[in-house]
Enzyme design. Structure first.
Site, short mmCIF file in Angstrom:
data_model
loop_
_atom_site.label_atom_id
_atom_site.label_comp_id
_atom_site.label_asym_id
_atom_site.label_seq_id
_atom_site.Cartn_x
_atom_site.Cartn_y
_atom_site.Cartn_z
CE LYS A 1 -2.85 -2.67 -3.80
NZ LYS A 1 -3.16 -4.07 -4.18
CB THR B 1 7.48 -8.22 -3.90
OG1 THR B 1 7.69 -7.95 -5.30
CG2 THR B 1 8.65 -7.68 -3.09
N GLY C 1 2.63 -11.53 -5.25
CA GLY C 1 1.44 -11.83 -4.47
C GLY C 1 1.15 -10.88 -3.33
CB THR C 2 2.69 -7.76 -2.06
OG1 THR C 2 2.80 -7.16 -3.36
CG2 THR C 2 4.05 -8.29 -1.64
N GLY C 3 -0.21 -7.87 -3.32
CA GLY C 3 -1.54 -7.27 -3.41
C GLY C 3 -2.64 -8.23 -3.06
CB CYS C 4 -3.20 -11.78 -3.97
SG CYS C 4 -3.13 -11.65 -5.76
#
Length: 273
Positions: free
Chosen positions: A182, A215, A217-220
């Site tokens: 990512k 932003t 929590g984008t990875g979760c």
């Protein structure tokens, strides 16, 4: 009036930490599952006291409690896909990996929560070794951010070419079926650009850049959306593409709450009306 029962609803399981601020972790995963038409179940690995300004405290769940949650869900309800997030320590990581194998949980998305997007290491080196040796080899896809990909590959990542090389090294050395490096932590035009490798195809995944500081929590959310799409029966690459679109739109509706970094707007379908 009788309640309408919807049969054969896809089920996804998140094995992750609780975020008291509601922006990431279990809370973000369950909202993502719901807004992607999947019933969400959970196994909580740790409880955090946090808000938009940061994490105040982290308490690990007992390993036995984590295992009991996973077994309770799988043995009764069953799951079509699962994702892991913050597993916190070596003991929990090893126990989760054992349960994945014993219970034959398929469609596993591993978000290797080791390093924050700003580069701060979140788990110790022994836990990282166990993640690499016991859990990632069982993954259908692993979704490291820039700094996690550096640890997993041994490369310093500064360019798109570096991201591609890291994805290929992680795939070869750690055994996940696919890797998505990512680019949220990259700079300039590479911010938000992701690189996919599945042993055959190297793909660049790009969407429009959304200008927001909210932003959290984008990875979760991305890993949960991939798991939800897999639970719905999508093939892996389309599941990743659709998840990326979901996160991008959720960023367009990011929530300006608290005094720090707010979360993405998981429930944007409700806000569009």
């Amino acid at each position: 009036m009788n309640a309408q029962t919807i049969s054969r609803v896809p089920v996804a399981l998140t094995i992750a930490g609780s975020d008291s601020g509601g922006g990431a972790g279990i809370q973000a995963d369950l909202r993502t599952f719901a807004f992607n038409c999947v019933h969400g179940t959970s196994a909580i690995t740790c409880v955090t006291a946090q808000n938009t300004l940061g994490v105040v405290r982290v308490d690990a769940m007992p390993v036995e409690a984590v295992v009991a949650q996973i077994q309770a869900v799988v043995k009764d309800i069953g799951v079509q896909a699962a994702k892991t997030g913050m597993l916190l320590n070596q003991e929990i990581i090893f126990a989760v990996a054992q349960q994945i194998e014993t219970l034959q949980i398929n469609n596993l998305v591993v978000d290797p929560v080791m390093v924050s997007r700003t580069g701060a290491q979140l788990i110790d080196n022994e836990a990282i070794k166990t993640l690499c040796n016991a859990l990632i080899p069982k993954a259908t896809i692993v979704t490291p951010n820039r700094y996690e990909a550096q640890i997993l590959s041994g490369l310093q990542i500064h360019s798109l070419d570096d991201m591609g090389k890291a994805a290929q090294i992680i795939h070869k050395n750690l055994g996940a079926k696919a890797v998505l490096v990512k680019g949220g932590g990259m700079e300039g035009n590479l911010r938000g650009v992701d690189v996919w490798f599945d042993g055959e195809k190297l793909e660049i995944l790009t969407t429009k850049q959304i200008e927001t500081t909210n932003t959290h929590g984008t990875g979760c959310t991305l890993s949960a959306a991939i798991a939800a799409n897999l639970a719905m029966g999508e093939d892996l690459w389309p599941a990743v593409q659709q998840a990326k679109e979901y996160v991008t739109t959720a960023l367009c509706y990011a929530l300006n709450i608290g005094k720090g970094q707010g979360p993405v707007g998981h429930f944007f379908p409700l806000l569009q009306n």
